[in-house]
Write a protein that holds these residues in place. Structure first.
Motif, mmCIF file in Angstrom:
data_model
loop_
_atom_site.group_PDB
_atom_site.id
_atom_site.type_symbol
_atom_site.label_atom_id
_atom_site.label_comp_id
_atom_site.label_asym_id
_atom_site.label_seq_id
_atom_site.Cartn_x
_atom_site.Cartn_y
_atom_site.Cartn_z
ATOM 1 N N MET A 35 0.844 -1.185 0.000
ATOM 2 C CA MET A 35 0.000 0.000 0.000
ATOM 3 C C MET A 35 0.880 1.237 0.000
ATOM 4 S SD MET A 35 -2.853 1.100 2.779
ATOM 5 C CE MET A 35 -2.276 2.449 3.771
ATOM 6 N N GLU A 36 0.674 2.104 -0.950
ATOM 7 C CA GLU A 36 1.412 3.359 -1.035
ATOM 8 C C GLU A 36 0.849 4.332 0.003
ATOM 9 O OE1 GLU A 36 4.363 5.778 -2.362
ATOM 10 O OE2 GLU A 36 3.989 3.743 -3.027
ATOM 11 N N LEU A 37 1.726 5.012 0.677
ATOM 12 C CA LEU A 37 1.295 5.989 1.671
ATOM 13 C C LEU A 37 0.886 7.264 0.944
ATOM 14 C CD1 LEU A 37 0.951 6.752 4.648
ATOM 15 C CD2 LEU A 37 3.292 7.603 4.590
ATOM 16 N N THR A 38 -0.399 7.552 0.969
ATOM 17 C CA THR A 38 -0.905 8.754 0.313
ATOM 18 C C THR A 38 -0.885 9.915 1.296
ATOM 19 O OG1 THR A 38 -3.179 8.329 0.985
ATOM 20 C CG2 THR A 38 -2.461 7.359 -1.116
ATOM 21 N N ARG A 39 -1.018 11.094 0.771
ATOM 22 C CA ARG A 39 -1.074 12.285 1.622
ATOM 23 C C ARG A 39 -2.263 12.191 2.592
ATOM 24 N NH1 ARG A 39 0.975 17.788 0.889
ATOM 25 N NH2 ARG A 39 2.069 16.894 -0.869
ATOM 26 N N ALA A 40 -3.384 11.672 2.096
ATOM 27 C CA ALA A 40 -4.580 11.531 2.937
ATOM 28 C C ALA A 40 -4.336 10.554 4.087
ATOM 29 C CB ALA A 40 -5.772 11.081 2.101
ATOM 30 N N GLU A 41 -3.698 9.409 3.782
ATOM 31 C CA GLU A 41 -3.407 8.423 4.831
ATOM 32 C C GLU A 41 -2.398 8.978 5.828
ATOM 33 O OE1 GLU A 41 -3.358 5.097 7.264
ATOM 34 O OE2 GLU A 41 -4.850 5.859 5.879
ATOM 35 N N ALA A 42 -1.406 9.704 5.356
ATOM 36 C CA ALA A 42 -0.435 10.328 6.262
ATOM 37 C C ALA A 42 -1.149 11.301 7.201
ATOM 38 C CB ALA A 42 0.648 11.043 5.471
ATOM 39 N N GLY A 43 -2.100 12.041 6.664
ATOM 40 C CA GLY A 43 -2.884 12.957 7.489
ATOM 41 C C GLY A 43 -3.704 12.226 8.543
ATOM 42 N N ARG A 44 -4.301 11.093 8.165
ATOM 43 C CA ARG A 44 -5.075 10.302 9.126
ATOM 44 C C ARG A 44 -4.171 9.761 10.227
ATOM 45 N NH1 ARG A 44 -7.957 9.060 4.407
ATOM 46 N NH2 ARG A 44 -6.657 7.263 3.885
ATOM 47 N N ARG A 45 -2.990 9.288 9.858
ATOM 48 C CA ARG A 45 -2.061 8.764 10.872
ATOM 49 C C ARG A 45 -1.605 9.881 11.809
ATOM 50 N NH1 ARG A 45 1.705 4.435 7.554
ATOM 51 N NH2 ARG A 45 -0.045 3.293 6.662
ATOM 52 N N ALA A 46 -1.327 11.035 11.260
ATOM 53 C CA ALA A 46 -0.917 12.168 12.099
ATOM 54 C C ALA A 46 -2.055 12.584 13.023
ATOM 55 C CB ALA A 46 -0.485 13.342 11.229
ATOM 56 N N ALA A 47 -3.293 12.544 12.516
ATOM 57 C CA ALA A 47 -4.450 12.932 13.330
ATOM 58 C C ALA A 47 -4.675 11.963 14.485
ATOM 59 C CB ALA A 47 -5.702 13.015 12.461
ATOM 60 N N ARG A 48 -4.296 10.688 14.311
ATOM 61 C CA ARG A 48 -4.469 9.690 15.377
ATOM 62 C C ARG A 48 -3.370 9.779 16.437
ATOM 63 N NH1 ARG A 48 -5.725 5.908 10.878
ATOM 64 N NH2 ARG A 48 -3.562 5.263 10.992
ATOM 65 N N THR A 49 -2.338 10.553 16.171
ATOM 66 C CA THR A 49 -1.224 10.661 17.111
ATOM 67 C C THR A 49 -1.656 11.448 18.340
ATOM 68 O OG1 THR A 49 0.367 10.566 15.313
ATOM 69 C CG2 THR A 49 1.145 11.509 17.374
ATOM 70 N N ASP A 50 -1.302 10.951 19.501
ATOM 71 C CA ASP A 50 -1.584 11.642 20.761
ATOM 72 C C ASP A 50 -0.465 12.662 20.977
ATOM 73 O OD1 ASP A 50 -1.963 12.521 23.346
ATOM 74 O OD2 ASP A 50 -2.200 10.519 24.201
ATOM 75 N N TRP A 51 -0.663 13.860 20.440
ATOM 76 C CA TRP A 51 0.381 14.885 20.454
ATOM 77 C C TRP A 51 0.710 15.369 21.861
ATOM 78 C CZ3 TRP A 51 3.253 14.966 16.370
ATOM 79 C CH2 TRP A 51 2.714 14.559 15.166
ATOM 80 N N THR A 52 -0.250 15.373 22.763
ATOM 81 C CA THR A 52 0.004 15.791 24.142
ATOM 82 C C THR A 52 0.973 14.832 24.820
ATOM 83 O OG1 THR A 52 -2.183 16.790 24.263
ATOM 84 C CG2 THR A 52 -1.083 16.346 26.355
ATOM 85 N N THR A 53 0.720 13.535 24.673
ATOM 86 C CA THR A 53 1.607 12.527 25.253
ATOM 87 C C THR A 53 2.971 12.555 24.572
ATOM 88 O OG1 THR A 53 -0.276 11.143 25.837
ATOM 89 C CG2 THR A 53 1.873 10.059 25.709
ATOM 90 N N LEU A 54 2.976 12.714 23.256
ATOM 91 C CA LEU A 54 4.227 12.781 22.532
ATOM 92 C C LEU A 54 5.062 13.972 23.015
ATOM 93 C CD1 LEU A 54 4.828 11.867 18.944
ATOM 94 C CD2 LEU A 54 5.751 14.014 19.733
ATOM 95 N N ALA A 55 4.447 15.143 23.161
ATOM 96 C CA ALA A 55 5.158 16.335 23.630
ATOM 97 C C ALA A 55 5.684 16.141 25.048
ATOM 98 C CB ALA A 55 4.249 17.556 23.562
ATOM 99 N N ALA A 56 4.893 15.516 25.908
ATOM 100 C CA ALA A 56 5.340 15.268 27.282
ATOM 101 C C ALA A 56 6.552 14.343 27.284
ATOM 102 C CB ALA A 56 4.203 14.666 28.106
ATOM 103 N N GLY A 57 6.532 13.308 26.450
ATOM 104 C CA GLY A 57 7.669 12.404 26.348
ATOM 105 C C GLY A 57 8.917 13.111 25.845
#
Length: 61
Positions: free
Chosen positions: A1-23
C-alpha cells in the motif's frame, strides 16, 4: 500500500500529540507509532544505505 497524503494525514491525526510532547520534554524522545508502511520503510532505508555508500565511497551495501 502506497502511503498517500490523505493516509499520512489520518495517521498524524491519530497521534496523541500531548503525550508525545510530554515524552519529548521529559525524555528527549517519544514513540509515534507506525507512520510508514513496510514498503515505504524499506524504500527509505534502502535509499539511505545507497546515499551513505555513495558518500563514503564504499559502494552499495
Amino acid at each position: 500500500m502506497e502511503l498517500t497524503r490523505a493516509e499520512a494525514g489520518r495517521r498524524a491525526a491519530r497521534t496523541d500529540w500531548t503525550t508525545l510532547a510530554a515524552g519529548l520534554d521529559e525524555l528527549g524522545g517519544a514513540p509515534t507509532g507506525p507512520l510508514l508502511t513496510r514498503a515505504a520503510q524499506s524504500r527509505a532505508t534502502g535509499s539511505r544505505a545507497v546515499r551513505a555508500a555513495a558518500h563514503t565511497g564504499t559502494g552499495v551495501p
